[in-house]
Motif scaffolding. Structure first.
Motif, PDB file in Angstrom:
ATOM      1  N   VAL A  94     136.822  19.018  50.018  1.00 43.57           N
ATOM      2  CA  VAL A  94     135.603  18.209  50.087  1.00 43.57           C
ATOM      3  C   VAL A  94     134.384  19.058  49.709  1.00 43.57           C
ATOM      4  O   VAL A  94     133.498  18.604  48.979  1.00 43.57           O
ATOM      5  CB  VAL A  94     135.448  17.551  51.476  1.00 43.57           C
ATOM      6  N   GLY A  95     134.337  20.303  50.167  1.00 43.51           N
ATOM      7  CA  GLY A  95     133.246  21.190  49.781  1.00 43.51           C
ATOM      8  C   GLY A  95     133.236  21.453  48.289  1.00 43.51           C
ATOM      9  O   GLY A  95     132.183  21.476  47.645  1.00 43.51           O
ATOM     10  N   MET A  96     134.417  21.643  47.715  1.00 39.09           N
ATOM     11  CA  MET A  96     134.540  21.900  46.288  1.00 39.09           C
ATOM     12  C   MET A  96     133.995  20.731  45.476  1.00 39.09           C
ATOM     13  O   MET A  96     133.173  20.910  44.577  1.00 39.09           O
ATOM     14  CB  MET A  96     136.019  22.133  45.940  1.00 39.09           C
ATOM     15  N   VAL A  97     134.418  19.524  45.800  1.00 41.87           N
ATOM     16  CA  VAL A  97     133.991  18.364  45.022  1.00 41.87           C
ATOM     17  C   VAL A  97     132.530  18.035  45.275  1.00 41.87           C
ATOM     18  O   VAL A  97     131.811  17.633  44.360  1.00 41.87           O
ATOM     19  CB  VAL A  97     134.903  17.143  45.259  1.00 41.87           C
ATOM     20  N   ALA A  98     132.058  18.230  46.505  1.00 44.12           N
ATOM     21  CA  ALA A  98     130.663  17.916  46.818  1.00 44.12           C
ATOM     22  C   ALA A  98     129.715  18.844  46.060  1.00 44.12           C
ATOM     23  O   ALA A  98     128.733  18.388  45.464  1.00 44.12           O
ATOM     24  CB  ALA A  98     130.422  18.019  48.322  1.00 44.12           C
ATOM     25  N   TYR A  99     129.999  20.133  46.057  1.00 43.57           N
ATOM     26  CA  TYR A  99     129.123  21.073  45.359  1.00 43.57           C
ATOM     27  C   TYR A  99     129.172  20.845  43.854  1.00 43.57           C
ATOM     28  O   TYR A  99     128.140  20.825  43.185  1.00 43.57           O
ATOM     29  CB  TYR A  99     129.515  22.518  45.701  1.00 43.57           C
ATOM     30  N   PHE A 100     130.363  20.647  43.325  1.00 43.94           N
ATOM     31  CA  PHE A 100     130.501  20.419  41.888  1.00 43.94           C
ATOM     32  C   PHE A 100     129.789  19.137  41.468  1.00 43.94           C
ATOM     33  O   PHE A 100     129.090  19.104  40.451  1.00 43.94           O
ATOM     34  CB  PHE A 100     131.976  20.382  41.496  1.00 43.94           C
ATOM     35  N   ALA A 101     129.929  18.071  42.252  1.00 44.55           N
ATOM     36  CA  ALA A 101     129.251  16.813  41.936  1.00 44.55           C
ATOM     37  C   ALA A 101     127.740  16.978  42.019  1.00 44.55           C
ATOM     38  O   ALA A 101     127.002  16.373  41.233  1.00 44.55           O
ATOM     39  CB  ALA A 101     129.715  15.708  42.884  1.00 44.55           C
ATOM     40  N   GLY A 102     127.259  17.799  42.948  1.00 44.20           N
ATOM     41  CA  GLY A 102     125.829  18.050  43.045  1.00 44.20           C
ATOM     42  C   GLY A 102     125.303  18.831  41.851  1.00 44.20           C
ATOM     43  O   GLY A 102     124.194  18.587  41.378  1.00 44.20           O
ATOM     44  N   VAL A 103     126.076  19.762  41.351  1.00 42.29           N
ATOM     45  CA  VAL A 103     125.648  20.574  40.206  1.00 42.29           C
ATOM     46  C   VAL A 103     125.597  19.749  38.930  1.00 42.29           C
ATOM     47  O   VAL A 103     124.613  19.770  38.197  1.00 42.29           O
ATOM     48  CB  VAL A 103     126.569  21.802  40.029  1.00 42.29           C
ATOM     49  N   VAL A 104     126.672  19.007  38.663  1.00 42.90           N
ATOM     50  CA  VAL A 104     126.727  18.253  37.401  1.00 42.90           C
ATOM     51  C   VAL A 104     126.143  16.853  37.536  1.00 42.90           C
ATOM     52  O   VAL A 104     125.886  16.197  36.530  1.00 42.90           O
ATOM     53  CB  VAL A 104     128.169  18.178  36.843  1.00 42.90           C
ATOM     54  N   GLN A 105     125.957  16.405  38.757  1.00 42.08           N
ATOM     55  CA  GLN A 105     125.460  15.061  39.064  1.00 42.08           C
ATOM     56  C   GLN A 105     126.228  13.983  38.303  1.00 42.08           C
ATOM     57  O   GLN A 105     125.654  13.075  37.708  1.00 42.08           O
ATOM     58  CB  GLN A 105     123.958  14.973  38.829  1.00 42.08           C
TER      59      GLN A 105
END
Length: 171
Positions: A94-105
């Motif tokens: 969940v941390g992996m996908v949340a941070y990645f989604a925040g970076v690439v939006q």
């Protein structure tokens, strides 16, 4: 007995080296740590973020995709250790996908990439929720998507190059 499996063979030496470097890790004789006994790397997420930021500022290409996944996994692992009763593996994903989604939006892209990368379709709902939360948090903070921000530099250089050639080059 297969070749190399004896007391002086390469398999034995590899297991011996592993247990010397990481005592108490992994099932006996496997040479690989089990998921429940892996050593925790404290502050890996913030350290990886700092290394990525320094790499970016210095002009050394360090990537966006893989460092974002690593930073998110590290932050998720840290959060998973802070929450009592939390499953560490779920927190990492969940941390992996949340941070990645925040970076690439791009929450759907992040969700699909991490879901396909893990192959664990039972985690679809938590991964999807983490992706939406990460993207939403980045938008609330006013962060611009990284690829969009990078495109400004490319467009500025292209406009300057066209302007340097004169008005006939723009046609």
């Amino acid at each position: 007995m297969r070749p190399g499996a004896g007391p002086a063979g390469p398999d034995h030496r590899r297991r011996h080296l592993w247990h010397r470097l990481c005592p108490g890790q992994g099932p006996a004789g496997s040479g690989v740590p089990s998921a429940s006994r892996r050593r925790r790397l404290p502050l890996f997420g913030p350290a990886k973020w700092l290394a990525t930021a320094l790499s970016s500022v210095s002009g050394i290409p360090g990537g966006i995709f893989s460092p974002s996944l690593a930073v998110g996994a590290g932050l998720g692992a840290e959060l998973g250790h802070l929450l009592p009763g939390a499953n560490a593996e779920v927190a990492v994903l969940v941390g992996m996908v949340a941070y990645f989604a925040g970076v690439v939006q791009a929450p759907i892209t992040a969700f699909v990439i991490v879901l396909e990368m893990t192959g664990n379709h039972a985690m679809a709902v938590p991964i999807m929720a983490g992706s939406l939360i990460g993207c939403g948090a980045a938008r609330v903070m006013g962060a611009e998507a990284v690829y969009h921000a990078l495109s400004h530099g490319f467009l500025d250089r292209a406009h300057k190059a066209i302007a340097a050639r004169g008005p006939s080059a723009a046609r």
